[in-house]
Scaffold this motif. Sequence first.
Motif, PDB file in Angstrom:
ATOM      1  N   ILE A 165       0.873  -1.169   0.000  1.00 10.06           N
ATOM      2  CA  ILE A 165       0.000   0.000   0.000  1.00 10.06           C
ATOM      3  C   ILE A 165       0.911   1.219   0.000  1.00 10.06           C
ATOM      4  O   ILE A 165       1.769   1.368   0.876  1.00 10.06           O
ATOM      5  N   ILE A 166       0.732   2.049  -1.015  1.00  9.17           N
ATOM      6  CA  ILE A 166       1.542   3.241  -1.194  1.00  9.17           C
ATOM      7  C   ILE A 166       0.653   4.451  -0.936  1.00  9.17           C
ATOM      8  O   ILE A 166      -0.351   4.641  -1.622  1.00  9.17           O
ATOM      9  N   ASN A 167       0.986   5.222   0.087  1.00  3.23           N
ATOM     10  CA  ASN A 167       0.250   6.442   0.426  1.00  3.23           C
ATOM     11  C   ASN A 167       1.142   7.643   0.183  1.00  3.23           C
ATOM     12  O   ASN A 167       2.328   7.630   0.539  1.00  3.23           O
ATOM     13  N   PHE A 168       0.568   8.669  -0.404  1.00  6.81           N
ATOM     14  CA  PHE A 168       1.267   9.934  -0.561  1.00  6.81           C
ATOM     15  C   PHE A 168       0.425  10.981   0.149  1.00  6.81           C
ATOM     16  O   PHE A 168      -0.726  11.217  -0.226  1.00  6.81           O
ATOM     17  N   ILE A 169       0.984  11.540   1.200  1.00  8.43           N
ATOM     18  CA  ILE A 169       0.195  12.433   2.045  1.00  8.43           C
ATOM     19  C   ILE A 169       0.858  13.805   2.178  1.00  8.43           C
ATOM     20  O   ILE A 169       2.042  13.964   1.900  1.00  8.43           O
ATOM     21  N   LYS A 170       0.073  14.749   2.609  1.00 10.58           N
ATOM     22  CA  LYS A 170       0.563  16.113   2.846  1.00 10.58           C
ATOM     23  C   LYS A 170       0.225  16.517   4.267  1.00 10.58           C
ATOM     24  O   LYS A 170      -0.889  16.271   4.741  1.00 10.58           O
ATOM     25  N   ASP A 171       1.195  17.102   4.938  1.00  6.09           N
ATOM     26  CA  ASP A 171       1.024  17.633   6.295  1.00  6.09           C
ATOM     27  C   ASP A 171       0.488  16.580   7.268  1.00  6.09           C
ATOM     28  O   ASP A 171      -0.346  16.883   8.118  1.00  6.09           O
ATOM     29  N   TYR A 172       0.940  15.343   7.126  1.00  2.04           N
ATOM     30  CA  TYR A 172       0.593  14.232   8.022  1.00  2.04           C
ATOM     31  C   TYR A 172      -0.909  13.970   8.098  1.00  2.04           C
ATOM     32  O   TYR A 172      -1.412  13.458   9.093  1.00  2.04           O
ATOM     33  N   ASN A 173      -1.631  14.292   7.035  1.00  2.00           N
ATOM     34  CA  ASN A 173      -3.072  14.055   6.983  1.00  2.00           C
ATOM     35  C   ASN A 173      -3.328  12.635   6.461  1.00  2.00           C
ATOM     36  O   ASN A 173      -3.657  12.433   5.296  1.00  2.00           O
ATOM     37  N   TRP A 174      -3.174  11.653   7.349  1.00  2.00           N
ATOM     38  CA  TRP A 174      -3.292  10.239   6.987  1.00  2.00           C
ATOM     39  C   TRP A 174      -4.718   9.860   6.581  1.00  2.00           C
ATOM     40  O   TRP A 174      -4.914   8.903   5.840  1.00  2.00           O
ATOM     41  N   GLU A 175      -5.715  10.581   7.057  1.00  2.00           N
ATOM     42  CA  GLU A 175      -7.104  10.257   6.727  1.00  2.00           C
ATOM     43  C   GLU A 175      -7.467  10.620   5.288  1.00  2.00           C
ATOM     44  O   GLU A 175      -8.402  10.059   4.718  1.00  2.00           O
ATOM     45  N   ASN A 176      -6.748  11.570   4.703  1.00  2.00           N
ATOM     46  CA  ASN A 176      -7.048  12.044   3.350  1.00  2.00           C
ATOM     47  C   ASN A 176      -5.777  12.108   2.510  1.00  2.00           C
ATOM     48  O   ASN A 176      -5.279  13.199   2.213  1.00  2.00           O
ATOM     49  N   PRO A 177      -5.234  10.942   2.123  1.00  2.00           N
ATOM     50  CA  PRO A 177      -4.009  10.983   1.310  1.00  2.00           C
ATOM     51  C   PRO A 177      -4.262  11.647  -0.036  1.00  2.00           C
ATOM     52  O   PRO A 177      -5.371  11.579  -0.576  1.00  2.00           O
ATOM     53  N   LEU A 178      -3.231  12.296  -0.567  1.00  2.00           N
ATOM     54  CA  LEU A 178      -3.330  12.858  -1.904  1.00  2.00           C
ATOM     55  C   LEU A 178      -3.500  11.745  -2.927  1.00  2.00           C
ATOM     56  O   LEU A 178      -4.172  11.898  -3.935  1.00  2.00           O
ATOM     57  N   LYS A 179      -2.872  10.599  -2.653  1.00  2.00           N
ATOM     58  CA  LYS A 179      -2.947   9.451  -3.541  1.00  2.00           C
ATOM     59  C   LYS A 179      -2.723   8.195  -2.710  1.00  2.00           C
ATOM     60  O   LYS A 179      -1.872   8.168  -1.827  1.00  2.00           O
ATOM     61  N   LYS A 180      -3.514   7.161  -2.994  1.00  2.00           N
ATOM     62  CA  LYS A 180      -3.335   5.857  -2.353  1.00  2.00           C
ATOM     63  C   LYS A 180      -3.444   4.807  -3.445  1.00  2.00           C
ATOM     64  O   LYS A 180      -4.415   4.781  -4.203  1.00  2.00           O
ATOM     65  N   ILE A 181      -2.414   3.962  -3.531  1.00  2.00           N
ATOM     66  CA  ILE A 181      -2.369   2.934  -4.564  1.00  2.00           C
ATOM     67  C   ILE A 181      -2.012   1.600  -3.908  1.00  2.00           C
ATOM     68  O   ILE A 181      -1.130   1.542  -3.052  1.00  2.00           O
TER      69      ILE A 181
END
Length: 68
Positions: A27-43
């Motif tokens: 699971i690859i998560n790309f997040i901004k400002d440690y906002n784990w609930e709303n990743p910019l992209k999840k693959i």
Amino acid sequence: MIQVEYKGGLLLDIGWYPECDPTGRFIINFIKDYNWENPLKKIEAKSIGEMYRAINTIKDEFIHRNNN
């Protein structure tokens, strides 16, 4: 798990889930400002090749675009 931090509060997080399960997936998560609930992209990726393609997609969409 692997985490790479970039400028601008960006974080690339890669993990294998469920941990130690040979039938699991990356699971690859790309997040901004440690906002784990709303990743910019999840693959999700089932193979190393898919994982590399996912990372390159994220780099092309977010990292390279923001550094130009």
